[in-house]
Design a protein around this motif. Structure first.
Motif, PDB file in Angstrom:
ATOM      1  N   THR A  99       0.828  -1.210   0.000  1.00 33.37           N
ATOM      2  CA  THR A  99       0.000   0.000   0.000  1.00 33.37           C
ATOM      3  C   THR A  99       0.859   1.256   0.000  1.00 33.37           C
ATOM      4  O   THR A  99       0.576   2.224  -0.719  1.00 33.37           O
ATOM      5  N   SER A 139       1.976   2.218  -3.417  1.00 33.07           N
ATOM      6  CA  SER A 139       0.909   2.292  -4.424  1.00 33.07           C
ATOM      7  C   SER A 139       0.119   3.592  -4.278  1.00 33.07           C
ATOM      8  O   SER A 139       0.104   4.202  -3.213  1.00 33.07           O
ATOM      9  N   GLY A 169      -2.674  -1.570  -1.681  1.00 37.73           N
ATOM     10  CA  GLY A 169      -1.819  -2.487  -2.428  1.00 37.73           C
ATOM     11  C   GLY A 169      -2.574  -3.680  -2.983  1.00 37.73           C
ATOM     12  O   GLY A 169      -3.526  -4.181  -2.375  1.00 37.73           O
ATOM     13  N   LEU A 172       1.249  -7.326  -5.898  1.00 36.79           N
ATOM     14  CA  LEU A 172       2.410  -6.631  -5.344  1.00 36.79           C
ATOM     15  C   LEU A 172       2.795  -7.204  -3.984  1.00 36.79           C
ATOM     16  O   LEU A 172       3.992  -7.311  -3.664  1.00 36.79           O
TER      17      LEU A 172
END
Length: 303
Positions: free
Chosen positions: A279, A282, A286, A290
């Motif tokens: 997260t 991003s 997330g 990932l």
């Protein structure tokens, strides 16, 4: 079943402005919006780990309708209590440094809260309730204590990711997990925590006071997991910080996903740290892709 509680949800309106001029006309280069709130974030990340949950809280007005429809599109189950007034809008202005403007949210009456609290009397042993985020100004500071007591009567475990005055009583709720960051941990014990070494004795105090487990996030320095028998350290994977909002919630969600999948404690911790990092790296929460990419980079060691 995992239930997440977001007492004061929001629509988070994220606006990117290349060059912001105070008092002038500014045009966004890019903007988007998402449902906001720590409990909502936990449910959304749990969903990405294929772990079901139900979202509880208060919503109202057209903004509340947006949150419900957004979560339904993500196949999340909700049981919001409808209140008068509009769910708040929080503005995240990104122009170099991020500036936030958070709305107040609707007033919640005693009757609204009584109806909401009654939901917890139907929960069953084995369920988990995640209490996360701020308490609306219209509710008393012991709101989370009342929810925890209702859960205790049903033999339901709680997870606590809260701040401020309410955090001081969190360990006494005997939570399955507490997740303060190092600043919040320092505030609890009226000290300043700047390092892993600083955090260890105070994290142990959370266990002594009643928490079953505690994760203390240390920003770029990694995170610590405290259990009844051991303290573990996890490093943070390398990556560019894009968004700090929701990273802590993602740690909670990843850890709970690991518990629900019957991983051992250290592997659940690893999944939590990878989820939080995904997260942080991003624009939004997330993705599972990932998380899996970052997972091998997270190393756990006992200290």
């Amino acid at each position: 079943m995992i239930y997440t509680v977001t007492l004061n949800p929001s629509v988070d309106y994220i606006v990117h402005v290349e060059s912001f001029s105070l008092g002038g006309l500014n045009r966004s280069a890019y903007d988007t919006k998402y449902p906001g709130g720590k409990g909502i974030n936990v449910s959304r990340v749990l969903n990405r780990h294929d772990v079901p949950s139900k979202v509880l809280g208060f919503v109202g007005g057209f903004t509340g309708d947006y949150i419900k429809s957004f979560l339904e599109e993500e196949k999340l189950e909700t049981a919001f209590h409808e209140v008068k007034g509009d769910t708040r809008i929080n503005i995240k202005l990104k122009t170099g440094d991020e500036t936030e403007i958070n709305g107040q949210g609707p007033a919640i009456s005693e009757e609204d809260f009584s109806v909401f609290l009654a939901q917890f009397s139907t929960l069953k042993e084995g369920d988990i309730v995640v209490m996360a985020g701020s308490i609306p100004a219209s509710l008393p500071q012991d709101t989370y204590e009342k929810i925890a007591e209702a859960c205790r009567k049903q033999n339901v475990r709680v997870v606590v990711d809260i701040s401020g005055e309410a955090l001081l009583k969190a360990a006494e709720m005997n939570p399955l997990l507490m997740k303060p960051n190092h600043h919040e941990l320092g505030e609890m014990f009226e000290t300043t925590i700047n390092s892993i070494e600083d955090a260890v004795p105070y994290g142990k105090k959370l266990i002594e006071q009643g928490a079953e487990n505690a994760i203390v996030s240390m920003a770029g320095e990694g995170a610590l997991l405290f259990t009844k028998d051991q303290v573990y350290y996890a490093n943070t994977p390398k990556g560019k910080l894009v968004n700090s909002v929701g990273a802590g919630d993602s740690v909670v969600a990843g850890f709970l996903a690991g518990i629900q999948k019957q991983l051992d404690m250290t592997e659940a911790f690893r999944l939590g740290v990878a989820s939080g990092s995904a997260t942080a790296f991003s624009e939004e929460l997330g993705t599972e892709e990932l998380v899996q990419k970052l997972l091998p980079e997270v190393q756990i060691r006992a200290i």
